[in-house]
Design an enzyme around this catalytic site. Structure first.
Site, PDB file in Angstrom:
ATOM      1  N   TYR A  65     124.236  -5.116 -23.203  1.00 36.13           N
ATOM      2  CA  TYR A  65     123.774  -3.734 -23.351  1.00 36.13           C
ATOM      3  C   TYR A  65     123.951  -3.299 -24.793  1.00 36.13           C
ATOM      4  CZ  TYR A  65     122.203  -1.723 -19.017  1.00 36.13           C
ATOM      5  OH  TYR A  65     121.434  -1.389 -17.945  1.00 36.13           O
ATOM      6  N   GLU A  67     122.424  -0.029 -26.184  1.00 30.67           N
ATOM      7  CA  GLU A  67     121.747   1.247 -26.466  1.00 30.67           C
ATOM      8  C   GLU A  67     122.090   1.736 -27.866  1.00 30.67           C
ATOM      9  OE1 GLU A  67     122.966   0.969 -23.250  1.00 30.67           O
ATOM     10  OE2 GLU A  67     121.838   2.331 -21.930  1.00 30.67           O
ATOM     11  N   ASP A 211      96.695   1.455 -32.911  1.00 32.40           N
ATOM     12  CA  ASP A 211      97.239   0.522 -31.909  1.00 32.40           C
ATOM     13  C   ASP A 211      96.633  -0.832 -32.259  1.00 32.40           C
ATOM     14  OD1 ASP A 211      97.793  -1.119 -29.795  1.00 32.40           O
ATOM     15  OD2 ASP A 211      97.347   0.370 -28.242  1.00 32.40           O
ATOM     16  N   THR A 237     101.710  -5.221 -29.870  1.00 30.58           N
ATOM     17  CA  THR A 237     102.436  -6.131 -28.984  1.00 30.58           C
ATOM     18  C   THR A 237     102.712  -7.409 -29.773  1.00 30.58           C
ATOM     19  OG1 THR A 237     100.330  -6.891 -28.093  1.00 30.58           O
ATOM     20  CG2 THR A 237     101.530  -5.267 -26.788  1.00 30.58           C
ATOM     21  N   LYS A 240     100.223 -11.529 -28.404  1.00 26.41           N
ATOM     22  CA  LYS A 240      98.789 -11.881 -28.419  1.00 26.41           C
ATOM     23  C   LYS A 240      98.561 -12.903 -29.544  1.00 26.41           C
ATOM     24  CE  LYS A 240      97.254  -7.714 -26.008  1.00 26.41           C
ATOM     25  NZ  LYS A 240      98.356  -6.714 -25.969  1.00 26.41           N
ATOM     26  N   ARG A 246     106.650 -11.745 -25.037  1.00 24.20           N
ATOM     27  CA  ARG A 246     106.008 -10.550 -24.480  1.00 24.20           C
ATOM     28  C   ARG A 246     106.826  -9.330 -24.886  1.00 24.20           C
ATOM     29  NH1 ARG A 246     102.075  -9.560 -21.105  1.00 24.20           N
ATOM     30  NH2 ARG A 246     101.669 -11.785 -21.222  1.00 24.20           N
TER      31      ARG A 246
END
Ligand code: DSN
Length: 433
Positions: A65, A67, A211, A237, A240, A246
């Site tokens: 974790y 954060e 984008d 992303t 691609k 991913r």
């Protein structure tokens, strides 16, 4: 090709324990590897990431974790993941020449959510490309959060050129005075005029957001112009053309850095996926190499060759061709719908997707087009000569089969696909010795 259910190069030594503990899932992992290896993968948004990225994804960083951001976390024990995230951020800034990078977005949609969170409030107006002309769900489509929470106004392509209608963008911007003007989408084969968008955004005082999910890999490879110098913020992303894990990421101007970071965490997300952040760091380093730049050029050359090969067989590319890794084709010249073409190709060992074309008379789930992309087959080492073969195989599958895998022509095409893949395998087994 059928892979033996044994520890495999692409799953690493921990695969043996998965096989022992959960053979059902282990076998499905292998079945998916076989599927990726045994067909022609032409989905424009997919690629085959490297074993190094897969190793990062399968690591114990998944347990942590974290954060917050490096040196400012809400949990102890973050010393190592801090170093990982700092590397990912620095590599992204370097690769894209950006002032600031945030590498925590879980996906492209999450990255986009954060951009909205940073610059708009519910009810605000945004201007973006319509989904049916090549945009994206998260660009204000009515069933997406973006269409429900914002007043989305859409531009499209010009009927004559089938490319973005910049005069319409300008007219709509002046009429609606949007908070955000968004460029980019999922089925845009041509380069985007970032300077024109920037000028329009400046004229109406809007944030200019790109984008770049689809084409950012070509930017990283330095084979098409970058939106980074022109846009306030660029989301993308990493899986691609870029060929990473991913996930999503955002780069922006320094003046927006705090807003973007706060919008990713704590506004939209909780703990980052540190194994994915590590995969992004590995990928950004891969993309800075001359080998990756050569790959990106090959992706472009192959995409043009594939679009041309289909065009010469009566499957017309929208806009007449492509400047990117993808082309969108109108099937009406061969009298087949998109949904039928997708099924026929699938039965013949060719994986692609049906796609609406601009001004499509069919419903989106039928569609008059297909979208094809060159990232995966280029990773497998294919070149323009093989794209000519692939175009012929697609044409034959679309026009001479019926979606039944037992159809004689479908069987014949699958055999030819198999032969091609023998010379250009996906995830080849390393040679012994
Ligand atoms: N689903 C992706 C694509 O195929 O383009 C975009 O999110």
């Amino acid at each position: 090709m059928t892979t033996a259910v044994t520890p495999d190069t692409y799953y690493g030594p921990s695969f043996a324990s998965l096989l022992d503990q959960d053979p059902q899932i282990a076998e499905l992992l292998v079945a998916e590897l076989d599927r990726q290896r045994s067909g022609l993968q032409l989905i424009a948004s997919e690629n085959q990431t490297s074993p190094a990225v897969l190793a990062a994804l399968g690591s114990t960083l998944s347990n942590k974790y974290a954060e917050g951001y490096p040196d400012a976390r809400y949990y102890g024990g973050c010393a190592e993941v801090d170093k990982v995230e700092k590397l990912a951020i620095e590599r992204a800034k370097q690769l894209f020449g950006a002032d600031h990078a945030n590498v925590q977005a879980h996906s492209g949609a999450s990255a986009n959510q954060a951009v909205y969170g940073a610059f708009a409030s519910p009810g605000d107006t945004i201007l973006a490309m319509s989904l049916d002309h090549g945009g994206h769900l998260t660009h204000g489509f009515k069933v997406s959060f973006s269409g429900k929470w914002f007043n989305a106004v859409h531009y499209g392509v010009h009927p004559d050129t089938e490319d973005i209608d910049y005069d319409q963008v300008e007219a709509l911007a002046k009429e609606h005075r949007p908070k955000i003007i968004l460029a980019g989408g999922s089925a845009i084969p041509r380069l985007i005029d970032f300077e024109r968008f920037r000028a329009i955004a400046d004229e109406v005082g809007a944030i200019f957001w790109v984008d770049a999910a689809h084409f950012i890999g070509l930017v990283a490879g330095k084979v098409i112009p970058s939106p980074v110098p022109h846009a306030d913020v660029v989301s993308f992303t990493t899986h691609k053309v870029l060929r990473g894990p991913r996930g999503g990421a955002i780069v922006c101007k320094e003046e927006h850095a705090k807003k973007i970071d706060r919008a990713v965490f704590p506004m939209m997300q909780g703990g980052p996926l540190m194994h994915a952040v590590a995969g992004k760091a590995v990928n950004f380093a891969e993309c800075a190499t001359s080998a990756y730049q050569a790959y990106a050029q090959q992706v472009l050359d192959n995409s043009r060759a594939l679009a041309g090969g289909l065009d010469s067989r009566g499957i017309r590319p929208i806009t007449g061709g492509t400047d990117t890794h993808l082309s969108l084709h109108d099937l009406r010249g061969v009298g087949v719908t998109g949904v039928d073409a997708e099924a026929r190709c699938d039965a013949a060992g060719i994986v692609l997707n049906k796609n609406a074309i601009p001004f499509d008379p069919e419903k989106p789930n039928v569609a008059s087009g297909i979208r094809v992309g060159s990232p995966s087959v280029t990773t497998q080492g294919m070149g323009p000569e093989q794209m000519e073969t692939v175009a012929e195989l697609i044409h034959r599958a679309v026009t001479r089969t019926d979606g039944d895998p037992d159809h004689a022509v479908a069987r014949e095409i699958r055999a030819e696909v198999g032969e091609l893949l023998t010379s250009y395998p996906a995830y080849p087994e390393p040679q012994a010795g």
